[in-house]
Write an enzyme that holds these catalytic residues in place. Sequence first.
Site, PDB file in Angstrom:
ATOM      1  N   ASP A 176       0.881  -1.144  -0.094  1.00  0.00           N
ATOM      2  CA  ASP A 176       0.042  -0.008  -0.079  1.00  0.00           C
ATOM      3  C   ASP A 176       0.905   1.377   0.042  1.00  0.00           C
ATOM      4  O   ASP A 176       2.097   1.220   0.452  1.00  0.00           O
ATOM      5  CB  ASP A 176      -0.801   0.134   1.463  1.00  0.00           C
ATOM      6  CG  ASP A 176      -2.142  -0.972   1.162  1.00  0.00           C
ATOM      7  OD1 ASP A 176      -2.275  -1.401   0.088  1.00  0.00           O
ATOM      8  OD2 ASP A 176      -2.588  -1.184   2.456  1.00  0.00           O
ATOM      9  N   ARG A 210      -0.704  -0.952  -8.595  1.00  0.00           N
ATOM     10  CA  ARG A 210      -1.990  -0.837  -8.402  1.00  0.00           C
ATOM     11  C   ARG A 210      -2.206   0.779  -8.517  1.00  0.00           C
ATOM     12  O   ARG A 210      -1.766   1.717  -7.644  1.00  0.00           O
ATOM     13  CB  ARG A 210      -2.683  -1.177  -6.892  1.00  0.00           C
ATOM     14  CG  ARG A 210      -3.668  -0.654  -6.737  1.00  0.00           C
ATOM     15  CD  ARG A 210      -4.352  -0.935  -5.402  1.00  0.00           C
ATOM     16  NE  ARG A 210      -4.574  -2.436  -5.193  1.00  0.00           N
ATOM     17  CZ  ARG A 210      -4.562  -3.140  -4.028  1.00  0.00           C
ATOM     18  NH1 ARG A 210      -4.007  -3.043  -3.093  1.00  0.00           N
ATOM     19  NH2 ARG A 210      -4.967  -4.361  -4.150  1.00  0.00           N
TER      20      ARG A 210
END
Length: 318
Positions: free
Chosen positions: A141, A191
């Site tokens: 993340d 991502r």
Amino acid sequence: MGLARNMLIAASQSRWLREHAMRWRFVRHASRRFMPGERQEDALAAARELATLGIGSTLSRLGENVTEAAEAEAVADHYINVLAAMQAAGLAGSLSVKPTQLGLDLDANLCERNLERILVASEKVASEKSAGDKRGMILIDMESSAYVDRTLELFRRARARHSHVGVCLQSYLRRTPADLDSLLPLGAAIRLVKGAYHEPASIAYPAKRDVDEAYFALARKLLSAESLAAGARAGIGTHDPKLIARIIELINSQGVAKSRIEFQMLYGIRRDLQRKLAADGWPVSVLISYGTYWFPWYMRRLAERPANVWFVLKNMFG
Ligand code: FDA
């Protein structure tokens, strides 16, 4: 709108609120909209249900900014157990991990060692699975802008040893096009998201339309013939139907195979769109968060759409 967003993000950083609000029943109840439950079993059950719809899943235990090395190590141990449980449940075994949950605030080496243990365990799980199974990915993340350099460094070092590791990039950051350029030659799994933290205008675009345009430009780059030839894997992390439609149009016009991208969304958000895309044959995966440390994360979900606060109030009075 901007004020409500800033207030909710400020609330996400309040220790007092975290310690109190997590005990208020109506807040706990409202948070269930975005998480199936606090336990790992709740997340696994949700993942199994999504699998019946042809939707993949990525698990993430809530937590960030850990302050003890032992706690960061325990998070890695936890994920290693989760990988085994996912394998037993017939799931690919994808995880999303936060660097500060693995100890980045304490020591970059500690964080890297914890990530490495997870990556090695997930490789082992993948090699024990029957041939033909899709291997799970470990996605890193991206937290607030202060962590971007250290997170990219963590990713680069992990990528040098493993191919099933990816990293998240945020389109609201002015620096992201340069970061993407530097990662593409690695054949990286990226991502792409818009970004969920409060950042100054000098660092991030304040206007939503600029963030959206930046997203599309980054997606175009990530999906270019050159990037795909270098082995890039594109995770389109958004619930924005307009952006998704533009990206599908782009892919179709370029003749890119559906399998080269994956649409990625958060549990409980735009379930209709998740199902529609999967039914249309697009790879879709849902990020399922679970755990007891949900307050800052939940505040960021409210900040993304301040209208969600009505949902909380409805739970309070309903
Ligand atoms: P946008 O905010 O424009 O929303 C588009 C539409 O989606 C809305 O109109 C609404 O219908 C729906 N929607 C979006 N958010 C909603 C909500 N909270 N409640 C209800 N409806 C909502 N961020 C980050 O900084 N670092 C990270 O590592 C990640 N990781 C991550 C992984 C994945 C798989 C996803 C999907 C997202 C993230 N994010 C993230 C969060 C991301 O930055 C962003 O805040 C949210 O995805 C919301 O932005 P959208 O792209 O959905 O667009």
